[in-house]
Design an enzyme around this catalytic site. Structure first.
Site, mmCIF file in Angstrom:
data_model
loop_
_atom_site.group_PDB
_atom_site.id
_atom_site.type_symbol
_atom_site.label_atom_id
_atom_site.label_comp_id
_atom_site.label_asym_id
_atom_site.label_seq_id
_atom_site.Cartn_x
_atom_site.Cartn_y
_atom_site.Cartn_z
ATOM 1 C CE LYS A 45 122.897 -109.733 35.329
ATOM 2 N NZ LYS A 45 124.027 -109.305 34.721
ATOM 3 N NE ARG A 50 126.900 -117.584 28.691
ATOM 4 C CZ ARG A 50 127.431 -116.815 29.431
ATOM 5 N NH1 ARG A 50 126.438 -115.797 29.938
ATOM 6 N NH2 ARG A 50 128.374 -116.347 29.716
ATOM 7 C CB SER A 191 136.925 -113.990 32.808
ATOM 8 O OG SER A 191 135.944 -113.458 32.177
ATOM 9 C CG ASP A 349 127.814 -112.292 39.466
ATOM 10 O OD1 ASP A 349 128.928 -111.587 39.379
ATOM 11 O OD2 ASP A 349 127.177 -112.653 38.372
ATOM 12 N NE ARG A 380 129.486 -106.293 42.217
ATOM 13 C CZ ARG A 380 128.653 -106.860 41.435
ATOM 14 N NH1 ARG A 380 128.995 -108.275 41.073
ATOM 15 N NH2 ARG A 380 127.690 -106.476 40.535
HETATM 16 C C1 S3P Z 1 128.931 -113.565 33.854
HETATM 17 C C2 S3P Z 1 130.048 -113.933 34.166
HETATM 18 C C3 S3P Z 1 130.630 -113.307 35.398
HETATM 19 C C4 S3P Z 1 129.799 -112.618 36.137
HETATM 20 C C5 S3P Z 1 128.872 -111.700 35.517
HETATM 21 C C6 S3P Z 1 128.044 -112.625 34.342
HETATM 22 C C7 S3P Z 1 128.463 -114.203 32.607
HETATM 23 O O1 S3P Z 1 131.800 -112.389 34.855
HETATM 24 O O2 S3P Z 1 130.250 -111.972 37.014
HETATM 25 O O3 S3P Z 1 127.802 -111.165 36.285
HETATM 26 O O4 S3P Z 1 127.297 -114.179 31.926
HETATM 27 O O5 S3P Z 1 129.066 -114.983 31.605
HETATM 28 P P1 S3P Z 1 133.462 -113.211 34.644
HETATM 29 O O6 S3P Z 1 133.136 -114.364 34.234
HETATM 30 O O7 S3P Z 1 133.999 -111.997 33.527
HETATM 31 O O8 S3P Z 1 133.804 -112.976 36.022
#
Ligand code: S3P
Length: 468
Positions: A45, A50, A191, A349, A380
Protein backbone atom coordinates in the site's frame (compact mmCIF):
# COMPACT_ATOMS: atom_id res chain seq x y z
CA UNK A 1 -13.02 -21.82 8.16
CA UNK A 2 -14.99 -18.75 7.52
CA UNK A 3 -18.70 -18.16 7.83
CA UNK A 4 -19.73 -15.03 6.03
CA UNK A 5 -23.02 -14.94 7.85
CA UNK A 6 -23.77 -11.96 10.03
CA UNK A 7 -22.98 -13.02 13.58
CA UNK A 8 -23.83 -16.71 13.08
CA UNK A 9 -22.62 -19.48 15.35
CA UNK A 10 -21.53 -22.76 13.72
CA UNK A 11 -24.83 -24.43 14.54
CA UNK A 12 -26.99 -21.39 13.93
CA UNK A 13 -29.04 -20.39 10.90
CA UNK A 14 -26.96 -18.76 8.21
CA UNK A 15 -27.73 -16.97 5.01
CA UNK A 16 -24.95 -17.83 2.67
CA UNK A 17 -22.99 -15.01 1.02
CA UNK A 18 -20.70 -16.09 -1.80
CA UNK A 19 -17.68 -13.79 -1.42
CA UNK A 20 -15.97 -11.32 0.87
CA UNK A 21 -17.30 -8.29 -1.00
CA UNK A 22 -20.03 -6.10 0.41
CA UNK A 23 -20.19 -7.93 3.71
CA UNK A 24 -20.63 -6.47 7.11
CA UNK A 25 -20.08 -9.04 9.85
CA UNK A 26 -18.33 -12.38 9.52
CA UNK A 27 -17.55 -15.32 11.78
CA UNK A 28 -14.16 -17.00 11.48
CA UNK A 29 -14.03 -20.59 12.73
CA UNK A 30 -11.05 -22.65 13.93
CA UNK A 31 -8.72 -23.69 11.13
CA UNK A 32 -8.64 -27.37 12.08
CA UNK A 33 -5.91 -29.17 10.19
CA UNK A 34 -3.66 -26.13 10.06
CA UNK A 35 -2.83 -23.49 7.47
CA UNK A 36 -0.62 -24.92 4.78
CA UNK A 37 0.70 -24.01 1.36
CA UNK A 38 1.90 -20.92 -0.48
CA UNK A 39 0.17 -17.63 -1.18
CA UNK A 40 0.78 -14.14 -2.48
CA UNK A 41 -0.66 -11.01 -0.91
CA UNK A 42 -1.77 -7.83 -2.73
CA UNK A 43 0.72 -5.09 -3.59
CA UNK A 44 2.30 -2.86 -0.97
CA UNK A 45 0.00 0.00 0.00
CA UNK A 46 2.73 2.49 0.95
CA UNK A 47 4.68 1.88 -2.26
CA UNK A 48 1.52 1.95 -4.43
CA UNK A 49 0.61 5.41 -3.06
CA UNK A 50 4.12 6.67 -3.74
CA UNK A 51 4.32 5.14 -7.24
CA UNK A 52 1.25 7.12 -8.25
CA UNK A 53 2.14 10.36 -6.44
CA UNK A 54 5.74 10.45 -7.69
CA UNK A 55 4.70 9.07 -11.09
CA UNK A 56 2.33 12.02 -11.36
CA UNK A 57 5.24 14.50 -11.23
CA UNK A 58 7.73 12.39 -13.17
CA UNK A 59 8.71 13.96 -16.49
CA UNK A 60 8.01 10.66 -18.30
CA UNK A 61 5.10 8.21 -18.26
CA UNK A 62 5.67 5.49 -15.70
CA UNK A 63 4.44 1.89 -15.97
CA UNK A 64 3.55 0.42 -12.61
CA UNK A 65 3.14 -3.31 -11.99
CA UNK A 66 1.76 -4.92 -8.86
CA UNK A 67 -0.23 -1.79 -7.94
CA UNK A 68 -2.59 -2.42 -5.03
CA UNK A 69 -6.20 -1.94 -6.11
CA UNK A 70 -7.68 -1.02 -2.74
CA UNK A 71 -9.94 1.68 -1.37
CA UNK A 72 -6.95 3.74 -0.13
CA UNK A 73 -4.84 3.57 -3.27
CA UNK A 74 -7.78 4.18 -5.61
CA UNK A 75 -8.29 7.43 -3.68
CA UNK A 76 -4.73 8.34 -4.66
CA UNK A 77 -5.43 7.57 -8.32
CA UNK A 78 -8.51 9.81 -8.19
CA UNK A 79 -6.49 12.55 -6.47
CA UNK A 80 -3.80 12.73 -9.16
CA UNK A 81 -6.48 12.64 -11.85
CA UNK A 82 -8.13 15.60 -10.12
CA UNK A 83 -4.73 17.32 -10.42
CA UNK A 84 -4.86 16.83 -14.18
CA UNK A 85 -2.69 13.71 -14.50
CA UNK A 86 -3.88 11.02 -16.92
CA UNK A 87 -3.74 7.48 -15.57
CA UNK A 88 -4.48 4.34 -17.59
CA UNK A 89 -5.59 1.36 -15.56
CA UNK A 90 -4.83 -1.80 -17.56
CA UNK A 91 -6.18 -4.10 -14.83
CA UNK A 92 -4.33 -6.80 -12.83
CA UNK A 93 -2.28 -4.16 -11.02
CA UNK A 94 -0.85 -2.60 -14.20
CA UNK A 95 -1.05 1.18 -14.58
CA UNK A 96 0.46 3.87 -16.73
CA UNK A 97 0.82 7.18 -14.93
CA UNK A 98 1.32 9.93 -17.49
CA UNK A 99 3.39 12.35 -15.43
CA UNK A 100 4.40 15.62 -17.08
CA UNK A 101 6.43 17.05 -14.23
CA UNK A 102 5.13 19.44 -11.58
CA UNK A 103 4.24 21.87 -14.37
CA UNK A 104 1.63 19.34 -15.55
CA UNK A 105 -0.39 19.66 -12.33
CA UNK A 106 -3.48 21.88 -12.35
CA UNK A 107 -5.80 23.18 -9.63
CA UNK A 108 -8.47 20.55 -8.80
CA UNK A 109 -11.97 21.93 -9.42
CA UNK A 110 -13.34 20.24 -6.31
CA UNK A 111 -12.35 19.08 -2.84
CA UNK A 112 -10.05 16.03 -2.95
CA UNK A 113 -11.57 13.16 -0.95
CA UNK A 114 -8.88 10.88 0.49
CA UNK A 115 -11.55 8.55 1.99
CA UNK A 116 -9.65 6.57 4.70
CA UNK A 117 -6.13 7.09 3.32
CA UNK A 118 -3.85 8.75 5.89
CA UNK A 119 -0.82 8.41 3.62
CA UNK A 120 -2.55 10.37 0.84
CA UNK A 121 -3.73 12.98 3.34
CA UNK A 122 -0.16 13.55 4.58
CA UNK A 123 1.83 13.18 1.34
CA UNK A 124 -0.32 15.16 -1.10
CA UNK A 125 0.14 18.51 0.70
CA UNK A 126 3.91 18.06 0.34
CA UNK A 127 3.64 17.21 -3.35
CA UNK A 128 1.64 20.37 -4.15
CA UNK A 129 3.24 22.74 -1.60
CA UNK A 130 5.09 24.68 -4.32
CA UNK A 131 2.21 24.67 -6.84
CA UNK A 132 0.60 28.08 -7.40
CA UNK A 133 -2.97 26.97 -6.72
CA UNK A 134 -5.34 25.79 -4.01
CA UNK A 135 -5.93 22.18 -2.99
CA UNK A 136 -8.54 21.32 -0.36
CA UNK A 137 -8.51 17.83 1.15
CA UNK A 138 -10.96 15.96 3.31
CA UNK A 139 -11.76 12.33 4.11
CA UNK A 140 -13.96 10.01 6.11
CA UNK A 141 -14.82 10.37 9.81
CA UNK A 142 -11.61 8.59 10.85
CA UNK A 143 -9.43 10.85 8.66
CA UNK A 144 -11.12 13.96 10.06
CA UNK A 145 -9.86 12.99 13.54
CA UNK A 146 -6.23 12.53 12.48
CA UNK A 147 -3.63 15.19 13.36
CA UNK A 148 -2.48 17.37 10.44
CA UNK A 149 -0.55 20.08 12.32
CA UNK A 150 2.51 17.82 12.16
CA UNK A 151 2.73 18.36 8.39
CA UNK A 152 1.02 21.74 8.00
CA UNK A 153 3.26 23.58 10.49
CA UNK A 154 6.55 22.69 8.75
CA UNK A 155 4.99 23.29 5.30
CA UNK A 156 3.94 26.77 6.48
CA UNK A 157 7.50 27.34 7.75
CA UNK A 158 8.71 26.45 4.25
CA UNK A 159 6.45 29.09 2.70
CA UNK A 160 3.13 27.39 1.84
CA UNK A 161 -0.16 28.88 3.02
CA UNK A 162 -2.22 26.35 4.97
CA UNK A 163 -5.58 26.15 6.70
CA UNK A 164 -7.27 23.43 8.69
CA UNK A 165 -10.05 22.91 11.17
CA UNK A 166 -9.49 23.11 14.95
CA UNK A 167 -6.68 25.67 14.85
CA UNK A 168 -5.01 24.23 11.75
CA UNK A 169 -4.88 20.75 13.26
CA UNK A 170 -7.65 18.63 11.72
CA UNK A 171 -9.04 17.97 8.22
CA UNK A 172 -10.49 19.35 6.05
CA UNK A 173 -7.28 21.15 5.12
CA UNK A 174 -6.46 23.71 2.45
CA UNK A 175 -3.07 24.40 0.98
CA UNK A 176 -2.06 27.17 -1.41
CA UNK A 177 1.42 26.56 -2.73
CA UNK A 178 4.14 29.18 -2.72
CA UNK A 179 7.85 29.70 -3.25
CA UNK A 180 9.39 27.29 -0.75
CA UNK A 181 12.64 27.48 1.18
CA UNK A 182 14.29 24.46 2.78
CA UNK A 183 14.02 24.08 6.55
CA UNK A 184 15.41 21.77 9.21
CA UNK A 185 12.50 20.06 10.94
CA UNK A 186 12.82 17.86 14.00
CA UNK A 187 10.07 15.26 14.43
CA UNK A 188 9.26 14.36 18.03
CA UNK A 189 7.87 10.99 16.89
CA UNK A 190 9.19 9.01 13.89
CA UNK A 191 6.65 9.26 11.09
CA UNK A 192 7.29 8.22 7.50
CA UNK A 193 4.24 10.20 6.43
CA UNK A 194 5.55 13.47 7.90
CA UNK A 195 9.08 12.81 6.62
CA UNK A 196 7.79 11.96 3.14
CA UNK A 197 5.60 15.06 2.96
CA UNK A 198 8.56 17.30 3.75
CA UNK A 199 10.92 15.48 1.39
CA UNK A 200 8.43 15.93 -1.47
CA UNK A 201 8.12 19.64 -0.67
CA UNK A 202 11.91 19.84 -0.32
CA UNK A 203 12.37 18.72 -3.93
CA UNK A 204 10.73 22.03 -4.94
CA UNK A 205 12.35 24.27 -2.28
CA UNK A 206 15.40 26.48 -2.50
CA UNK A 207 18.28 25.07 -0.45
CA UNK A 208 18.25 21.74 1.33
CA UNK A 209 15.45 20.38 3.50
CA UNK A 210 16.40 18.31 6.53
CA UNK A 211 14.16 16.08 8.60
CA UNK A 212 15.45 14.72 11.90
CA UNK A 213 13.83 11.44 12.98
CA UNK A 214 14.21 9.93 16.46
CA UNK A 215 14.39 6.46 14.88
CA UNK A 216 14.23 4.93 11.40
CA UNK A 217 10.87 4.91 9.64
CA UNK A 218 9.91 3.36 6.30
CA UNK A 219 12.10 4.81 3.56
CA UNK A 220 10.14 4.08 0.36
CA UNK A 221 9.95 7.78 -0.52
CA UNK A 222 13.71 8.20 -0.26
CA UNK A 223 14.31 5.13 -2.46
CA UNK A 224 11.83 6.32 -5.09
CA UNK A 225 13.22 9.87 -5.12
CA UNK A 226 16.67 8.38 -5.78
CA UNK A 227 15.26 6.17 -8.53
CA UNK A 228 13.92 9.38 -10.09
CA UNK A 229 17.44 10.82 -10.21
CA UNK A 230 17.21 13.29 -7.30
CA UNK A 231 19.43 13.30 -4.21
CA UNK A 232 18.45 12.32 -0.71
CA UNK A 233 20.72 11.06 2.02
CA UNK A 234 20.46 9.91 5.64
CA UNK A 235 23.07 10.56 8.29
CA UNK A 236 22.99 8.72 11.58
CA UNK A 237 22.52 5.20 12.79
CA UNK A 238 20.48 2.79 10.64
CA UNK A 239 18.78 1.55 13.80
CA UNK A 240 18.64 4.87 15.70
CA UNK A 241 18.14 8.61 15.22
CA UNK A 242 18.97 10.12 11.86
CA UNK A 243 18.89 13.21 9.69
CA UNK A 244 17.38 12.86 6.22
CA UNK A 245 18.41 15.55 3.74
CA UNK A 246 16.88 16.18 0.33
CA UNK A 247 18.23 18.48 -2.37
CA UNK A 248 16.05 20.47 -4.77
CA UNK A 249 15.43 18.83 -8.15
CA UNK A 250 14.36 20.44 -11.40
CA UNK A 251 12.92 17.18 -12.64
CA UNK A 252 12.17 13.67 -11.52
CA UNK A 253 12.48 10.89 -14.12
CA UNK A 254 11.13 7.68 -12.63
CA UNK A 255 11.85 4.32 -14.25
CA UNK A 256 9.03 1.77 -14.53
CA UNK A 257 8.15 0.37 -11.12
CA UNK A 258 7.28 -3.08 -9.74
CA UNK A 259 5.43 -3.02 -6.43
CA UNK A 260 6.16 -6.01 -4.15
CA UNK A 261 3.57 -7.77 -1.99
CA UNK A 262 2.68 -5.88 1.18
CA UNK A 263 4.56 -7.15 4.24
CA UNK A 264 1.87 -5.56 6.42
CA UNK A 265 -0.77 -7.74 4.73
CA UNK A 266 1.46 -10.83 4.83
CA UNK A 267 1.74 -10.39 8.59
CA UNK A 268 -1.86 -11.62 9.12
CA UNK A 269 -1.62 -15.07 7.48
CA UNK A 270 1.91 -15.50 8.87
CA UNK A 271 0.84 -14.87 12.46
CA UNK A 272 -2.21 -17.09 11.85
CA UNK A 273 0.19 -19.90 10.90
CA UNK A 274 2.17 -19.37 14.12
CA UNK A 275 -0.98 -19.63 16.23
CA UNK A 276 -2.88 -22.46 14.48
CA UNK A 277 -1.52 -25.98 15.24
CA UNK A 278 -0.14 -28.06 12.32
CA UNK A 279 0.50 -25.02 10.11
CA UNK A 280 3.31 -24.28 7.72
CA UNK A 281 2.58 -21.42 5.38
CA UNK A 282 4.73 -19.46 2.92
CA UNK A 283 3.97 -15.97 1.65
CA UNK A 284 5.85 -15.30 -1.58
CA UNK A 285 6.88 -12.13 -3.40
CA UNK A 286 6.63 -9.98 -0.30
CA UNK A 287 8.57 -6.75 0.25
CA UNK A 288 11.43 -7.19 2.74
CA UNK A 289 12.54 -3.59 3.18
CA UNK A 290 14.22 -3.65 6.63
CA UNK A 291 12.33 -0.51 7.69
CA UNK A 292 9.15 -2.60 7.44
CA UNK A 293 10.06 -6.02 8.83
CA UNK A 294 10.61 -5.29 12.53
CA UNK A 295 7.81 -7.77 13.31
CA UNK A 296 10.01 -10.67 12.15
CA UNK A 297 12.75 -9.80 14.67
CA UNK A 298 10.26 -9.48 17.49
CA UNK A 299 8.47 -12.73 16.63
CA UNK A 300 11.81 -14.56 16.44
CA UNK A 301 12.66 -13.22 19.91
CA UNK A 302 9.34 -14.73 21.03
CA UNK A 303 10.39 -18.15 19.70
CA UNK A 304 8.49 -18.10 16.40
CA UNK A 305 9.47 -20.60 13.69
CA UNK A 306 10.14 -18.30 10.74
CA UNK A 307 12.30 -18.65 7.64
CA UNK A 308 13.07 -15.89 5.13
CA UNK A 309 14.39 -16.46 1.59
CA UNK A 310 15.40 -13.32 -0.29
CA UNK A 311 14.61 -13.53 -4.03
CA UNK A 312 17.78 -13.68 -6.11
CA UNK A 313 18.03 -10.77 -8.53
CA UNK A 314 15.29 -8.81 -6.76
CA UNK A 315 15.49 -5.06 -7.41
CA UNK A 316 17.00 -4.58 -3.95
CA UNK A 317 20.06 -6.45 -5.14
CA UNK A 318 21.00 -3.39 -7.20
CA UNK A 319 20.41 -1.19 -4.19
CA UNK A 320 17.80 1.01 -5.82
CA UNK A 321 14.49 -0.74 -5.32
CA UNK A 322 12.99 -2.96 -2.69
CA UNK A 323 14.16 -6.48 -1.79
CA UNK A 324 11.51 -9.16 -2.02
CA UNK A 325 11.35 -12.75 -0.89
CA UNK A 326 9.36 -15.51 0.77
CA UNK A 327 8.53 -15.81 4.44
CA UNK A 328 7.53 -19.18 5.91
CA UNK A 329 5.87 -19.48 9.31
CA UNK A 330 5.14 -22.67 11.24
CA UNK A 331 3.07 -23.30 14.38
CA UNK A 332 5.07 -22.14 17.38
CA UNK A 333 4.98 -21.93 21.16
CA UNK A 334 5.58 -18.26 21.90
CA UNK A 335 6.99 -16.49 24.92
CA UNK A 336 6.38 -12.90 26.00
CA UNK A 337 8.52 -9.98 24.81
CA UNK A 338 8.83 -6.27 25.62
CA UNK A 339 8.62 -3.68 22.83
CA UNK A 340 9.78 -0.06 22.98
CA UNK A 341 10.62 2.83 20.66
CA UNK A 342 13.41 0.91 18.88
CA UNK A 343 10.86 -1.49 17.41
CA UNK A 344 7.68 0.56 17.25
CA UNK A 345 8.43 2.55 14.08
CA UNK A 346 9.69 -0.58 12.27
CA UNK A 347 6.43 -2.45 12.90
CA UNK A 348 3.91 0.33 13.46
CA UNK A 349 1.18 -1.29 11.33
CA UNK A 350 1.98 -4.80 12.59
CA UNK A 351 1.53 -3.94 16.27
CA UNK A 352 -2.17 -4.98 16.22
CA UNK A 353 -1.39 -8.49 14.94
CA UNK A 354 1.67 -8.68 17.21
CA UNK A 355 -0.69 -7.98 20.14
CA UNK A 356 -2.68 -11.09 19.19
CA UNK A 357 0.51 -13.15 19.09
CA UNK A 358 1.40 -11.74 22.53
CA UNK A 359 -2.04 -12.82 23.74
CA UNK A 360 -1.03 -16.45 23.05
CA UNK A 361 2.51 -16.17 24.47
CA UNK A 362 3.72 -17.48 27.83
CA UNK A 363 4.09 -14.49 30.19
CA UNK A 364 3.29 -10.77 30.14
CA UNK A 365 4.32 -8.77 27.05
CA UNK A 366 4.81 -5.04 27.49
CA UNK A 367 4.37 -2.52 24.68
CA UNK A 368 5.54 1.04 25.40
CA UNK A 369 6.26 4.31 23.50
CA UNK A 370 3.52 3.41 21.05
CA UNK A 371 1.23 6.42 21.62
CA UNK A 372 1.07 6.87 17.82
CA UNK A 373 -1.33 3.95 17.74
CA UNK A 374 -3.96 6.28 19.23
CA UNK A 375 -4.03 8.39 16.04
CA UNK A 376 -4.23 5.66 13.41
CA UNK A 377 -7.42 4.55 11.59
CA UNK A 378 -8.84 4.08 15.11
CA UNK A 379 -7.44 4.53 18.61
CA UNK A 380 -5.68 1.20 18.27
CA UNK A 381 -4.45 1.01 21.88
CA UNK A 382 -7.92 1.32 23.32
CA UNK A 383 -9.54 -0.79 20.58
CA UNK A 384 -6.93 -3.55 20.95
CA UNK A 385 -7.40 -3.66 24.73
CA UNK A 386 -11.16 -4.12 24.18
CA UNK A 387 -10.61 -6.67 21.39
CA UNK A 388 -8.26 -8.84 23.47
CA UNK A 389 -10.53 -8.63 26.53
CA UNK A 390 -13.40 -9.87 24.33
CA UNK A 391 -11.30 -13.02 23.85
CA UNK A 392 -10.82 -13.38 27.61
CA UNK A 393 -7.25 -12.03 27.62
CA UNK A 394 -6.17 -9.78 30.52
CA UNK A 395 -4.87 -6.43 29.27
CA UNK A 396 -3.73 -3.28 31.05
CA UNK A 397 -3.88 -0.11 28.95
CA UNK A 398 -1.37 2.75 29.38
CA UNK A 399 -1.15 6.14 27.66
CA UNK A 400 1.55 4.82 25.35
CA UNK A 401 1.08 1.07 25.40
CA UNK A 402 -0.35 -2.17 26.73
CA UNK A 403 0.53 -5.01 29.09
CA UNK A 404 -0.80 -8.25 27.63
CA UNK A 405 -1.04 -11.35 29.81
CA UNK A 406 -0.63 -14.20 27.36
CA UNK A 407 -2.87 -17.31 27.36
CA UNK A 408 -0.92 -20.12 25.67
CA UNK A 409 -4.07 -22.26 26.04
CA UNK A 410 -5.85 -19.84 23.66
CA UNK A 411 -9.48 -18.71 23.72
CA UNK A 412 -12.84 -20.23 22.96
CA UNK A 413 -14.74 -17.50 21.11
CA UNK A 414 -15.53 -13.79 21.10
CA UNK A 415 -17.21 -10.90 19.29
CA UNK A 416 -14.85 -8.23 17.96
CA UNK A 417 -15.57 -4.56 17.34
CA UNK A 418 -13.35 -3.21 14.58
CA UNK A 419 -14.31 0.50 14.61
CA UNK A 420 -14.14 0.04 10.80
CA UNK A 421 -10.36 -0.28 11.11
CA UNK A 422 -9.04 -2.70 8.45
CA UNK A 423 -6.17 -4.00 10.55
CA UNK A 424 -8.36 -4.71 13.59
CA UNK A 425 -10.79 -6.57 11.36
CA UNK A 426 -7.96 -8.82 10.16
CA UNK A 427 -6.75 -9.33 13.75
CA UNK A 428 -10.28 -10.52 14.59
CA UNK A 429 -10.22 -12.94 11.65
CA UNK A 430 -6.92 -14.47 12.78
CA UNK A 431 -8.26 -14.67 16.34
CA UNK A 432 -11.14 -16.73 14.93
CA UNK A 433 -8.90 -19.15 12.99
CA UNK A 434 -6.87 -19.64 16.18
CA UNK A 435 -9.94 -20.04 18.44
CA UNK A 436 -11.75 -23.16 19.69
CA UNK A 437 -15.30 -22.16 18.64
CA UNK A 438 -15.12 -19.11 16.35
CA UNK A 439 -14.84 -15.33 16.56
CA UNK A 440 -17.35 -12.89 15.05
CA UNK A 441 -15.97 -9.69 13.54
CA UNK A 442 -18.47 -6.83 13.18
CA UNK A 443 -17.08 -5.48 9.87
CA UNK A 444 -14.93 -7.16 7.24
CA UNK A 445 -15.77 -4.76 4.41
CA UNK A 446 -13.12 -2.38 5.77
CA UNK A 447 -10.38 -4.92 4.88
CA UNK A 448 -10.72 -3.53 1.32
CA UNK A 449 -8.71 -0.53 2.52
CA UNK A 450 -5.48 -2.55 2.33
CA UNK A 451 -6.18 -6.24 1.57
CA UNK A 452 -8.90 -6.72 -1.04
CA UNK A 453 -9.94 -10.37 -1.15
CA UNK A 454 -8.86 -10.97 2.44
CA UNK A 455 -11.89 -13.07 3.38
CA UNK A 456 -11.61 -15.19 0.25
CA UNK A 457 -7.88 -15.68 0.89
CA UNK A 458 -8.64 -16.87 4.40
CA UNK A 459 -11.30 -19.24 3.07
CA UNK A 460 -8.85 -20.77 0.60
CA UNK A 461 -6.18 -21.14 3.26
CA UNK A 462 -8.45 -23.01 5.59
CA UNK A 463 -9.79 -25.43 2.96
CA UNK A 464 -13.44 -26.01 2.23
CA UNK A 465 -14.43 -27.43 5.65
CA UNK A 466 -17.29 -25.52 7.15
CA UNK A 467 -16.83 -22.38 5.10
CA UNK A 468 -19.88 -21.14 3.24
C1 S3P B 1 2.79 4.99 6.25
C2 S3P B 1 3.42 5.34 7.40
C3 S3P B 1 2.96 4.96 8.74
C4 S3P B 1 1.93 3.85 8.68
C5 S3P B 1 0.91 4.07 7.62
C6 S3P B 1 1.57 4.15 6.26
C7 S3P B 1 3.34 5.45 4.97
O1 S3P B 1 2.41 6.10 9.34
O2 S3P B 1 1.29 3.70 9.93
O3 S3P B 1 -0.03 3.02 7.61
O4 S3P B 1 2.93 4.93 3.91
O5 S3P B 1 4.20 6.33 5.01
P1 S3P B 1 3.38 7.06 10.23
O6 S3P B 1 4.67 7.09 9.55
O7 S3P B 1 2.76 8.40 10.27
O8 S3P B 1 3.46 6.38 11.55
Amino acid sequence: MVDTTRGASPGGARSSVPSGRGLAGCTFFPANGGLRGHLRVPGDKSISHRAVLLGAVSDRSVQVEGFLHSADTLATLAAVQALGVAVEDHGHGRLTVHGRGWAGLVEPDNVVDVHNAGTLMRLLPGLVAACPFLVVLTGDASIRRRPMGRVLEPLAAMGATVWARAGDQLPPVGIRGGALRGVRHEMTVSSAQVKSCLLLAGLRASGTTEVIEPGPSRDHTERMIRMGGASVEREGSPTGPGLVRVYPAETLRLPDLAVPGDFSSAAFPLVAALLVPDSELTVEGVGLNPTRTGLLDVLRAMGARLAVMVDAGAPGAEGVGESTGSVTAGSSDLKAVDIGAAHVSLMIDELPIWALAAARAEGVSRLREAGELRVKESDRLSALATLLRALGVRVQEYDDGLDIEGRPEGWASGRIETHHDHRLSMVGAVAGLASRRGVTVDDVTCTNVSFPGFVDTMKKLTGSGRSV
